[in-house]
Design a protein around this motif. Structure first.
Motif, mmCIF file in Angstrom:
data_model
loop_
_atom_site.group_PDB
_atom_site.id
_atom_site.type_symbol
_atom_site.label_atom_id
_atom_site.label_comp_id
_atom_site.label_asym_id
_atom_site.label_seq_id
_atom_site.Cartn_x
_atom_site.Cartn_y
_atom_site.Cartn_z
ATOM 1 N N THR A 1 0.774 -0.766 -0.214
ATOM 2 C CA THR A 1 0.734 -0.048 0.113
ATOM 3 C C THR A 1 0.885 1.659 -0.001
ATOM 4 N N PHE A 2 0.924 2.150 -0.789
ATOM 5 C CA PHE A 2 0.922 3.126 -0.933
ATOM 6 C C PHE A 2 0.980 4.401 -0.515
ATOM 7 N N VAL A 3 1.960 4.996 0.526
ATOM 8 C CA VAL A 3 0.925 6.054 1.522
ATOM 9 C C VAL A 3 1.093 7.081 0.621
ATOM 10 N N PRO A 4 0.045 8.199 0.988
ATOM 11 C CA PRO A 4 -0.672 8.507 0.008
ATOM 12 C C PRO A 4 -0.038 10.198 0.034
ATOM 13 N N VAL A 5 1.231 10.834 -0.400
ATOM 14 C CA VAL A 5 1.031 11.899 -0.273
ATOM 15 C C VAL A 5 0.851 13.034 0.061
ATOM 16 N N ASP A 6 1.169 13.544 1.454
ATOM 17 C CA ASP A 6 0.165 14.514 1.978
ATOM 18 C C ASP A 6 1.571 15.716 2.781
ATOM 19 N N ALA A 7 1.042 16.823 2.294
ATOM 20 C CA ALA A 7 1.649 18.233 2.232
ATOM 21 C C ALA A 7 1.666 18.675 3.769
ATOM 22 N N SER A 8 1.404 17.809 4.496
ATOM 23 C CA SER A 8 1.445 18.841 5.983
ATOM 24 C C SER A 8 2.509 17.945 7.138
ATOM 25 N N VAL A 9 2.779 16.822 5.978
ATOM 26 C CA VAL A 9 3.927 15.953 7.175
ATOM 27 C C VAL A 9 5.110 15.736 6.298
ATOM 28 N N ASP A 10 4.702 15.848 4.754
ATOM 29 C CA ASP A 10 5.838 15.367 3.838
ATOM 30 C C ASP A 10 6.494 16.489 3.393
ATOM 31 N N LYS B 1 6.033 22.542 -6.109
ATOM 32 C CA LYS B 1 4.291 22.849 -5.660
ATOM 33 C C LYS B 1 4.494 21.404 -6.005
ATOM 34 N N ALA B 2 3.540 20.654 -4.298
ATOM 35 C CA ALA B 2 2.671 19.851 -3.608
ATOM 36 C C ALA B 2 2.158 19.953 -5.007
ATOM 37 N N VAL C 1 4.499 13.927 -9.872
ATOM 38 C CA VAL C 1 5.223 13.801 -7.501
ATOM 39 C C VAL C 1 5.695 12.865 -7.645
ATOM 40 N N LEU C 2 7.147 12.522 -7.506
ATOM 41 C CA LEU C 2 7.956 11.829 -7.799
ATOM 42 C C LEU C 2 8.625 11.587 -6.333
ATOM 43 N N VAL C 3 8.483 10.580 -5.500
ATOM 44 C CA VAL C 3 8.338 10.155 -3.943
ATOM 45 C C VAL C 3 9.711 9.072 -4.122
ATOM 46 N N ASP D 1 9.010 23.473 -12.373
ATOM 47 C CA ASP D 1 7.426 23.409 -11.694
ATOM 48 C C ASP D 1 6.353 21.861 -12.444
ATOM 49 N N GLN D 2 6.837 21.233 -13.054
ATOM 50 C CA GLN D 2 6.220 20.420 -13.487
ATOM 51 C C GLN D 2 6.026 18.683 -12.301
ATOM 52 N N LEU D 3 8.099 19.393 -11.986
ATOM 53 C CA LEU D 3 7.615 17.981 -11.199
ATOM 54 C C LEU D 3 8.092 19.025 -9.385
#
Length: 182
Positions: free
Chosen positions: A11-20, A25-26, A31-33, A59-61
């Motif tokens: 299970t991939f944990v989605p990106v969370d702008a408040s934590v990650d 730009k979020a 979005v490369l994790v 800015d696209q990434l």
């Protein structure tokens, strides 16, 4: 590190702008994790590739970095991860991230203190015992990597989909494919 039950689906944990930690730009279309270890030589090689991708796509990434230290193989990895998280508390995660990868062969306590000074963070904040305050933050990232069944470091996900390898051309093509489809 946490062990994943063998019968659990990754299970991939989605990106969370408040934590990650997000560079860019979020809401970027790509979005490369990255799950990484500051002492891992493969992560060091990937660092240069990722920086070139950031230049190529602008800015696209967006880049997200998640801690995945492997201290049984890399003895300074956990201390480096804690130092990065301590720097994040002062708003200097990415500066410390870059220092750690640029100097990944020098990650002693004295080195971490020096990098902290260079990026504007109190040196005592990035080493133990003060840095232990960020252990739960590192654990969160490790657990999300374990849940996603990452095979090792570095591991990459593009918009939540696992990618193979750290080859610049393949990663660039994957990003371009995502951008062409958006």
């Amino acid at each position: 590190m946490a062990d994943r039950p063998t019968d659990a689906a990754p299970t991939f944990v989605p990106v969370d702008a408040s934590v990650d930690h997000i560079r860019g730009k979020a809401d970027a279309p790509a979005v490369l994790v990255e799950y990484g270890d500051f002492e891992c030589p493969y992560c060091g090689a990937a660092y240069a590739v990722v920086r070139s991708l950031e230049q190529e796509f602008g800015d696209q990434l967006a880049l997200v970095f998640r801690e995945y230290p492997v201290p049984r193989v890399h003895p300074h990895a956990l201390d480096a991860a804690l130092a990065a998280e301590a720097a994040a508390a002062s708003g200097h995660f990415w500066e410390m991230h870059d220092q750690l990868f640029t100097h990944q062969d020098a990650l002693t306590e004295a080195d971490l203190r020096r990098y902290a000074e260079e990026v504007g963070v109190p040196p005592d904040d990035v080493v133990r015992p003060a840095a232990d305050a960020y252990a739960d933050r590192v654990r969160r990232d490790v657990e999300s990597g374990t849940a996603a069944a990452i095979p090792g470091t570095p591991s990459f996900f593009l918009n939540g989909v696992a990618l193979d390898g750290i080859h610049a051309r393949a990663l660039s093509a994957s990003i371009r494919e995502v951008l062409d489809g958006s």
